[in-house]
Design a protein around this motif. Structure first.
Motif, PDB file in Angstrom:
ATOM      1  N   PHE A  18       0.685  -0.993  -0.281  1.00 26.63           N
ATOM      2  CA  PHE A  18      -0.172  -0.269  -0.121  1.00 26.63           C
ATOM      3  C   PHE A  18       0.777   1.385  -0.119  1.00 26.63           C
ATOM      4  O   PHE A  18       0.989   1.909  -0.569  1.00 26.63           O
ATOM      5  N   TYR A  19       1.936   1.224   1.064  1.00 24.42           N
ATOM      6  CA  TYR A  19       2.115   2.638   1.176  1.00 24.42           C
ATOM      7  C   TYR A  19       3.256   2.746  -0.368  1.00 24.42           C
ATOM      8  O   TYR A  19       3.103   4.074  -0.700  1.00 24.42           O
ATOM      9  N   THR A  20       4.068   1.557  -0.922  1.00 25.12           N
ATOM     10  CA  THR A  20       4.953   1.797  -2.382  1.00 25.12           C
ATOM     11  C   THR A  20       4.799   2.221  -3.378  1.00 25.12           C
ATOM     12  O   THR A  20       4.937   3.345  -3.468  1.00 25.12           O
ATOM     13  N   THR A  21       2.650   1.376  -3.316  1.00 25.27           N
ATOM     14  CA  THR A  21       2.064   2.124  -4.603  1.00 25.27           C
ATOM     15  C   THR A  21       1.257   3.393  -4.114  1.00 25.27           C
ATOM     16  O   THR A  21       1.300   4.382  -5.413  1.00 25.27           O
ATOM     17  N   LEU A  22       1.291   3.934  -2.630  1.00 23.74           N
ATOM     18  CA  LEU A  22       0.224   4.784  -2.488  1.00 23.74           C
ATOM     19  C   LEU A  22       1.866   6.465  -3.786  1.00 23.74           C
ATOM     20  O   LEU A  22       1.607   7.555  -4.311  1.00 23.74           O
ATOM     21  N   LEU A  23       2.834   6.180  -2.552  1.00 20.49           N
ATOM     22  CA  LEU A  23       4.303   6.860  -3.293  1.00 20.49           C
ATOM     23  C   LEU A  23       4.472   6.991  -4.351  1.00 20.49           C
ATOM     24  O   LEU A  23       4.720   7.657  -5.087  1.00 20.49           O
ATOM     25  N   LEU A  24       4.009   5.798  -5.160  1.00 19.80           N
ATOM     26  CA  LEU A  24       5.117   5.659  -6.662  1.00 19.80           C
ATOM     27  C   LEU A  24       3.881   6.461  -7.744  1.00 19.80           C
ATOM     28  O   LEU A  24       4.086   7.090  -8.362  1.00 19.80           O
ATOM     29  N   PHE A  25       2.361   5.607  -7.076  1.00 23.32           N
ATOM     30  CA  PHE A  25       1.128   6.866  -7.369  1.00 23.32           C
ATOM     31  C   PHE A  25       1.785   8.138  -7.400  1.00 23.32           C
ATOM     32  O   PHE A  25       1.895   8.692  -8.369  1.00 23.32           O
ATOM     33  N   ILE A  26       1.999   8.727  -5.916  1.00 21.25           N
ATOM     34  CA  ILE A  26       2.554  10.500  -6.021  1.00 21.25           C
ATOM     35  C   ILE A  26       3.262  10.739  -6.965  1.00 21.25           C
ATOM     36  O   ILE A  26       3.073  11.677  -7.430  1.00 21.25           O
ATOM     37  N   TYR A  27       4.399  10.343  -6.986  1.00 19.79           N
ATOM     38  CA  TYR A  27       5.936  10.230  -8.080  1.00 19.79           C
ATOM     39  C   TYR A  27       5.818  10.643  -9.225  1.00 19.79           C
ATOM     40  O   TYR A  27       6.427  11.334  -9.799  1.00 19.79           O
ATOM     41  N   SER A  28       4.914   9.185  -9.589  1.00 20.37           N
ATOM     42  CA  SER A  28       4.252   9.203 -11.249  1.00 20.37           C
ATOM     43  C   SER A  28       3.944  10.491 -11.337  1.00 20.37           C
ATOM     44  O   SER A  28       3.331  11.151 -12.249  1.00 20.37           O
ATOM     45  N   ALA A  29       2.880  10.891 -10.705  1.00 22.50           N
ATOM     46  CA  ALA A  29       1.762  11.619 -11.288  1.00 22.50           C
ATOM     47  C   ALA A  29       1.837  13.471 -11.018  1.00 22.50           C
ATOM     48  O   ALA A  29       1.238  13.706 -10.471  1.00 22.50           O
ATOM     49  N   THR A  30       3.185  13.768  -9.809  1.00 18.69           N
ATOM     50  CA  THR A  30       3.997  14.868  -9.986  1.00 18.69           C
ATOM     51  C   THR A  30       3.888  16.169 -11.324  1.00 18.69           C
ATOM     52  O   THR A  30       3.482  16.963 -10.834  1.00 18.69           O
ATOM     53  N   GLU A  31       4.227  15.493 -11.560  1.00 16.49           N
ATOM     54  CA  GLU A  31       4.745  15.866 -13.331  1.00 16.49           C
ATOM     55  C   GLU A  31       2.910  16.408 -13.246  1.00 16.49           C
ATOM     56  O   GLU A  31       2.223  17.903 -14.022  1.00 16.49           O
ATOM     57  N   LYS A  32       1.937  16.234 -13.259  1.00 19.59           N
ATOM     58  CA  LYS A  32       0.663  16.279 -13.491  1.00 19.59           C
ATOM     59  C   LYS A  32      -0.277  17.198 -12.933  1.00 19.59           C
ATOM     60  O   LYS A  32      -0.830  18.465 -13.225  1.00 19.59           O
ATOM     61  N   GLN A  33       0.434  17.131 -10.929  1.00 20.29           N
ATOM     62  CA  GLN A  33      -0.333  18.045  -9.957  1.00 20.29           C
ATOM     63  C   GLN A  33       0.714  19.119  -9.865  1.00 20.29           C
ATOM     64  O   GLN A  33      -0.074  20.639 -10.478  1.00 20.29           O
ATOM     65  N   VAL A  34       1.483  19.572 -10.539  1.00 22.99           N
ATOM     66  CA  VAL A  34       2.397  20.349 -10.843  1.00 22.99           C
ATOM     67  C   VAL A  34       1.811  21.508 -11.913  1.00 22.99           C
ATOM     68  O   VAL A  34       2.101  23.112 -11.213  1.00 22.99           O
ATOM     69  N   VAL A  35       1.366  21.086 -12.909  1.00 21.05           N
ATOM     70  CA  VAL A  35       0.091  21.512 -13.819  1.00 21.05           C
ATOM     71  C   VAL A  35      -0.530  21.846 -13.963  1.00 21.05           C
ATOM     72  O   VAL A  35      -0.872  23.122 -14.008  1.00 21.05           O
ATOM     73  N   GLU A  36      -1.076  21.860 -13.141  1.00 21.30           N
ATOM     74  CA  GLU A  36      -2.533  21.949 -12.835  1.00 21.30           C
ATOM     75  C   GLU A  36      -2.472  22.896 -11.699  1.00 21.30           C
ATOM     76  O   GLU A  36      -3.085  23.634 -11.775  1.00 21.30           O
ATOM     77  N   ASP A  37      -1.286  22.995 -10.935  1.00 18.99           N
ATOM     78  CA  ASP A  37      -1.315  24.221  -9.608  1.00 18.99           C
ATOM     79  C   ASP A  37      -0.727  25.280 -10.485  1.00 18.99           C
ATOM     80  O   ASP A  37      -0.874  26.658  -9.389  1.00 18.99           O
ATOM     81  N   HIS A  38      -0.267  25.185 -11.656  1.00 18.91           N
ATOM     82  CA  HIS A  38       0.530  26.756 -12.501  1.00 18.91           C
ATOM     83  C   HIS A  38       0.022  26.668 -13.901  1.00 18.91           C
ATOM     84  O   HIS A  38       1.150  25.694 -14.066  1.00 18.91           O
ATOM     85  N   PRO A  39      -0.949  26.674 -14.153  1.00 16.61           N
ATOM     86  CA  PRO A  39      -1.425  26.477 -15.300  1.00 16.61           C
ATOM     87  C   PRO A  39      -0.586  27.428 -16.283  1.00 16.61           C
ATOM     88  O   PRO A  39       0.049  27.219 -18.004  1.00 16.61           O
ATOM     89  N   TYR A  40       0.527  28.403 -15.436  1.00 13.88           N
ATOM     90  CA  TYR A  40       1.234  28.956 -15.681  1.00 13.88           C
ATOM     91  C   TYR A  40       2.548  28.926 -15.638  1.00 13.88           C
ATOM     92  O   TYR A  40       3.161  28.608 -14.753  1.00 13.88           O
ATOM     93  N   ASP A  41       3.954  29.037 -16.363  1.00 12.83           N
ATOM     94  CA  ASP A  41       5.334  28.192 -16.837  1.00 12.83           C
ATOM     95  C   ASP A  41       5.744  29.156 -15.073  1.00 12.83           C
ATOM     96  O   ASP A  41       6.828  28.594 -14.116  1.00 12.83           O
ATOM     97  N   ILE A  42       5.041  30.076 -14.745  1.00 11.84           N
ATOM     98  CA  ILE A  42       6.449  31.248 -13.997  1.00 11.84           C
ATOM     99  C   ILE A  42       5.041  31.905 -14.001  1.00 11.84           C
ATOM    100  O   ILE A  42       4.390  32.834 -14.960  1.00 11.84           O
ATOM    101  N   ALA A  43       4.996  32.424 -12.281  1.00  8.91           N
ATOM    102  CA  ALA A  43       4.023  33.951 -12.031  1.00  8.91           C
ATOM    103  C   ALA A  43       4.536  34.019 -11.137  1.00  8.91           C
ATOM    104  O   ALA A  43       5.236  34.191 -10.105  1.00  8.91           O
TER     105      ALA A  43
END
Length: 655
Positions: free
Chosen positions: A297-322
């Motif tokens: 469970f712990y490894t799967t959850l962290l792997l999911f978070i780790y692999s979804a980092t880029e998607k989460q960052v793009v959602e939080d930052h619609p523009y590259d710099i602000a």
């Protein structure tokens, strides 16, 4: 014969047991030390972007300590259990309790010292390799490997505490056991203290009921944020039910099997032998189940978070710099911006005007309401919409993802400002993530038409600002340029008067005005989740290896008794082939039942937690990561099984 000669002869006679016991302790020291090289690394604590890492590492650290305590204690108990007859024999030859104590202290002292030395040496070598793999994989090659006094002292201290406690328990049991009990210890089987099919059925029902209650009560519509107490209560209930089920489920299954006589009599020997094994190994099977559950469970959850980092960052930052520009702060010309991003050209540069107004709440003392106004024309350029807002109206613009929308707000029922002189009517609410997360604190935006914006600004504006939103050619290659922008803005701000920050005194000027960027957040999250994932992977490898050793210790610690048992079965007519099938069946259940059970429980927790992200079917990568981790786990366990099976057949001379 001198005392030292006696110890040496006993060590040679039992060299296999001594070597295996020594290796178990040495491995425990090595794994704990390898973990300490990461947890106590000074650079990880010092690097500002990783301030939360040390707390995150405490989770697998606690799991490692619990496992180490059980592992060392269990290895010691197995090592000493079959030597009680030797101690009884020595007592009959005149050896006193004082001599027995001395014997145990000397041999355990030598093993402990050797384990510490070899464990630390091996840990130093392998931790260097592990550290390099971990940091480079997490994109943290700038963090150097080093050794410190804390790493050695905590490792030695933790090991000695557990080891001495185990030795103390052995001394107590040895000295207060009668001589006759010690002499016949190898001929006394562990008694089955309780056999209750009804209790076994209750345990199975408790596990199923707890799992269902957890699924329906955690992260439901009435409790969208989850409830830690609900999770804790049903998890404890589930674990309690698992222990009862592991202890008594075979009795329950045998009772059910009796209703089908042909099956029961055909599998009688196999079922009764398994019932004895399950009751004898309840604690071990429970530990292996929980280790498998936590690991997957712990490894799967962290792997999911780790692999979804880029998607989460793009959602939080619609523009590259602000970044936010005020009248006196973060002033930078277009020419300077183009120069800074010369190697990674700016594709888009959008500037949004704002002004802020603060007013005391009419109903709550000491509460200040904040209002951030945006002109409709800038809202159109930001969102690409063509909304129309009449005079005296406003759009309540929630700058966030819909799934994170909170409760009611003061902006949703119309506004009465400046002691009742200004009235504005809500036209509609819009929930979209269009502006980056900024350190500069801004309330949700109130969009008014341009004419009203100018009137309100002239009358209410306390602080005017502009949000600069930039997109570049390649945001993953913008780290150097973003750092250059931060430095340029900082140099300029240091030459201007201090910023008026009366409403947000908890933030420094530098923190408020720092640019926000995808690349900075991406690197920070990759570092944090990367370290957590690779440390959890390390703990997983340890648990995989440790679960095999625990089962191996139990299976092969009674090899002489098993050999005698199967020899007697052979004499009464059980063929060698039937004995081989019986042993293979027992080993298969012992080596796969707990891991499969742990995998099933881990999957249940993944399904529960996936509800927060729309469900497991809406997140196929989550399910794929689970299948990958669980598959690796079961493949390793399969290798353990075939190795143990061959070793068992060879030891029992059945090949």
């Amino acid at each position: 014969m001198t005392f030292n000669q006696l110890i040496w002869k006993m060590a040679k006679q039992n060299k296999g047991k001594y070597i295996f016991y020594y290796l178990c302790n040495s491995f425990a020291v090595m794994f704990f030390f390898m973990y300490a090289t990461v947890y106590f690394n000074e650079k990880i604590v010092e690097v500002k972007e990783l301030e939360s890492i040390q707390d995150a590492l405490a989770i697998p650290g606690v799991a490692l300590i619990i496992f180490t305590v059980f592992f060392i204690n269990y290895a010691h108990r197995i090592f000493t259990r079959r030597r009680r007859k030797e101690f009884g024999l020595l007592m009959t030859l005149g050896m006193s309790n004082r001599d027995i104590v001395r014997l145990l202290l000397v041999e355990n002292g030598v093993i402990a010292a050797a384990s510490i030395v070899s464990g630390l040496l091996a840990g130093t070598v392998f931790s260097r390799l592990f550290f390099l793999v971990l940091m480079n994989s997490a994109g943290m090659g700038q963090v150097p490997f080093h050794l410190s006094f804390e790493m050695f002292s905590y490792t030695i201290g933790a090991f000695l505490i557990v080891f001495l406690l185990s030795v103390g328990i052995t001394l107590y049991l040895t000295l207060f056991r009668t001589l006759s009990d010690s002499l016949k210890s190898d001929r006394v089987a562990d008694a089955i203290k309780l056999r209750s099919p009804l209790l076994g059925g209750f345990g199975v029902a408790l596990v199923i009921g707890s799992a269902l209650m957890l699924y329906f009560n955690y992260l439901n519509e009435s409790n969208p944020g989850g409830d830690g107490l609900t999770l804790l209560i049903w998890t404890i209930t589930l674990l309690f039910g698992l222990y009862i089920a592991l202890s008594q489920s075979m009795s329950f299954f045998i009772e059910m099997a009796k209703k089908h006589k042909p099956f029961y009599y055909r599998k009688l020997l196999f079922l009764t032998s398994l019932e004895y094994k399950f009751k004898q190994l309840t604690a071990v099977l429970m530990l292996v189940t929980v280790m498998g559950m936590v690991t997957i469970f712990y490894t799967t959850l962290l792997l999911f978070i780790y692999s979804a980092t880029e998607k989460q960052v793009v959602e939080d930052h619609p523009y590259d710099i602000a970044f936010v520009e005020t009248v006196t702060k973060n002033n930078i010309s277009e020419k300077e911006l183009v120069s800074i991003f010369e190697g990674n050209p700016i594709k888009e540069h959008l500037t949004i005007q704002l002004f802020e107004y603060h007013e005391e709440d009419p109903y709550w003392d000491d509460l200040i309401n904040r209002y951030t106004f945006m002109p409709l024309s800038d809202f159109h350029r930001l969102t690409g919409s063509s909304k129309v807002v009449g005079d005296g109206e406003y759009i309540y613009f929630h700058n966030q993802m819909p799934e994170y929308l909170g409760g009611d707000s003061i902006y949703e029922n119309g506004l009465t400002l400046e002691k009742g002189d200004i009235h504005l009517t809500l036209k509609e609410s819009i929930v979209e993530k269009q502006v980056n997360n900024l350190s500069y604190p801004l309330a949700d935006f109130l969009v008014v038409n341009d004419a009203d914006y100018d009137k309100l600004r002239n009358r209410l504006a306390e602080e005017e600002a502009s949000i600069h939103l930039l997109n570049v050619e390649a945001w993953k290659e913008s780290e150097v340029a973003v750092e250059g922008l931060e430095q340029k803005l900082l140099e300029h701000n240091q030459s201007t008067p201090p910023f008026n920050n009366e409403h947000f005194s908890y933030l420094s000027e530098e923190e408020m005005l720092k640019p926000s960027s995808r690349i900075a957040d991406y690197n920070n999250q990759r570092n944090s989740s990367g370290i957590m994932f690779f440390v959890s992977t390390f703990i997983s490898v340890l648990f995989f290896f440790g679960s095999f050793i625990l089962l191996y210790l139990n299976v092969f610690s009674n090899i002489e008794q098993d050999k005698e048992k199967y020899h007697k079965l052979y004499k009464i007519g059980i063929t060698k082939k039937e004995i081989q099938r019986l042993i293979a069946g027992e080993l298969k259940v012992l080596f796969f039942f707990a891991p499969l059970l742990g995998t099933a429980v881990a999957f249940h927790y993944i399904v529960v937690f996936a509800k927060d992200a729309g469900g497991i079917m809406e997140n196929p990568s989550f399910f794929l990561h689970f299948l990958t981790i669980a598959g690796i786990y079961l493949v390793i366990q399969t290798g353990y099984y075939y190795y143990a099976k061959r070793k068992m057949m060879r030891q029992l001379e059945l090949n």
